[in-house]
Design a protein around this motif. Structure first.
Motif, PDB file in Angstrom:
ATOM      1  N   THR A   1      24.638  -8.274  -9.839  1.00  9.34           N
ATOM      2  CA  THR A   1      25.728  -8.419 -11.045  1.00  9.34           C
ATOM      3  C   THR A   1      25.914  -7.030 -11.669  1.00  9.34           C
ATOM      4  OG1 THR A   1      25.112 -10.812 -11.539  1.00  9.34           O
ATOM      5  CG2 THR A   1      26.267  -9.496 -13.217  1.00  9.34           C
TER       6      THR A   1
ATOM      7  N   THR B   1      29.741 -10.008  -9.801  1.00 11.07           N
ATOM      8  CA  THR B   1      28.715 -10.336  -8.930  1.00 11.07           C
ATOM      9  C   THR B   1      29.319 -10.549  -7.511  1.00 11.07           C
ATOM     10  OG1 THR B   1      26.753 -11.711  -8.872  1.00 11.07           O
ATOM     11  CG2 THR B   1      28.947 -12.907  -9.027  1.00 11.07           C
TER      12      THR B   1
ATOM     13  N   SER C   1      24.040 -19.930 -10.028  1.00 10.60           N
ATOM     14  CA  SER C   1      22.838 -20.900  -9.964  1.00 10.60           C
ATOM     15  C   SER C   1      23.692 -22.420  -9.586  1.00 10.60           C
ATOM     16  CB  SER C   1      22.417 -21.144 -11.276  1.00 10.60           C
ATOM     17  OG  SER C   1      21.698 -19.842 -11.400  1.00 10.60           O
TER      18      SER C   1
ATOM     19  N   ASN D   1      26.004 -15.762 -13.841  1.00 11.33           N
ATOM     20  CA  ASN D   1      24.674 -16.308 -13.589  1.00 11.33           C
ATOM     21  C   ASN D   1      24.606 -17.763 -13.548  1.00 11.33           C
ATOM     22  OD1 ASN D   1      23.452 -13.804 -13.622  1.00 11.33           O
ATOM     23  ND2 ASN D   1      22.710 -14.039 -15.654  1.00 11.33           N
TER      24      ASN D   1
END
Length: 270
Positions: A264, A190, A250, A246
């Motif tokens: 990603t 990512t 976050s 993820n």
């Protein structure tokens, strides 16, 4: 598939290596390539982001940061062999200057210095070969791919003039539309940029969220923050599983003043 440059450019070579059936279309500048990708929601482009030895292509990073609809859908790495070419002869002693893209000139600094060649900047590697064909000069050469010499009918003076034999560049596949691609290497990354508070420990707190998620940060680099002199934003590349990436992104967002995640995506080659 869109790219920056003329036929014979390394971006075109990367397209043909990884997507051999794609129809490649070149644009004169990075800005024009991005605009074409923004104008067509179904368009796909391949842009260079970093050379292994000469570093990032900041123009691409900055344009991507400002192009919200575009996302990264894959990363591909292309070997870069640089050739010195001339019009109508193969005599190095007759050359006084050489033209190419700044990245190619940086990647062949040693050769140019050793042979006393004055370097001149062109918009792209293959473009410098095309210019030489259109405006031939006996004392001027071009640095581009061997394929560019073939396309534009130039004579190769020397091959393999890059400073490092394993020279290569990584590219990002960009589009507004979602693309489903799998990594043959089983690698997922990512990438994004983040603005953090200007206070002690803000960067450490942000990066610790990736450590907690078991994520390997392959790149952390500061960049000037637009509209805030001597303030910085950070470019992040991270490697891990989709779920872990993820979760880390976050969690990191809670420490940020602003962030933009580019996507990603699978890594197709190294």
């Amino acid at each position: 598939m869109y790219y920056q440059g003329s036929p014979g450019a390394f971006s075109e070579a990367a397209i043909l290596s990884h997507w051999p059936h794609a129809k490649a279309k070149g644009f004169e500048t990075f800005a024009l390539t991005f605009q074409a990708l923004l104008d067509d929601p179904n368009a796909v482009g391949l842009l260079p982001i970093e050379n292994a030895y000469r570093g990032p292509v900041y123009d691409v990073l900055d344009l991507l940061t400002a192009s919200a609809p575009l996302s990264i859908w894959a990363e591909a790495v292309q070997p870069v062999e640089l050739a010195l070419m001339a019009y109508g002869h193969q005599d190095l002693s007759r050359l006084r200057r050489v033209r190419s893209h700044p990245q190619a000139l940086m990647q062949s600094q040693k050769f140019c210095q050793e042979h006393g060649l004055t370097v001149e900047v062109a918009l792209d590697t293959a473009g410098s070969a095309k210019e030489l064909l259109e405006n031939p000069r006996e004392d001027t050469g071009a640095i581009a791919s061997p394929r560019a010499a073939e396309i534009y009918g130039l004579s190769i003076v020397r091959t393999g003039i890059q400073d490092h034999p394993d020279n290569r560049t990584r590219f990002w596949l960009l589009s507004q539309k979602q693309l489903t691609i799998e990594s043959p290497l089983g690698l997922t990354k990512t990438s994004g940029v983040v603005d953090l508070p200007d206070e002690p420990g803000s960067l450490v707190a942000y990066l610790q969220e990736f450590q907690k998620a078991g994520i390997n940060l392959s790149k952390v680099e500061s960049r000037p923050r637009p509209g805030a002199p001597f303030a910085y934003r950070f470019w992040i590349d991270a490697v891990g599983t989709v779920d872990a990436l993820n979760a880390a992104w976050s969690a990191g967002a809670s420490h940020a003043e602003w962030s933009r995640r580019f996507g990603t995506y699978p890594v197709l080659s190294q």
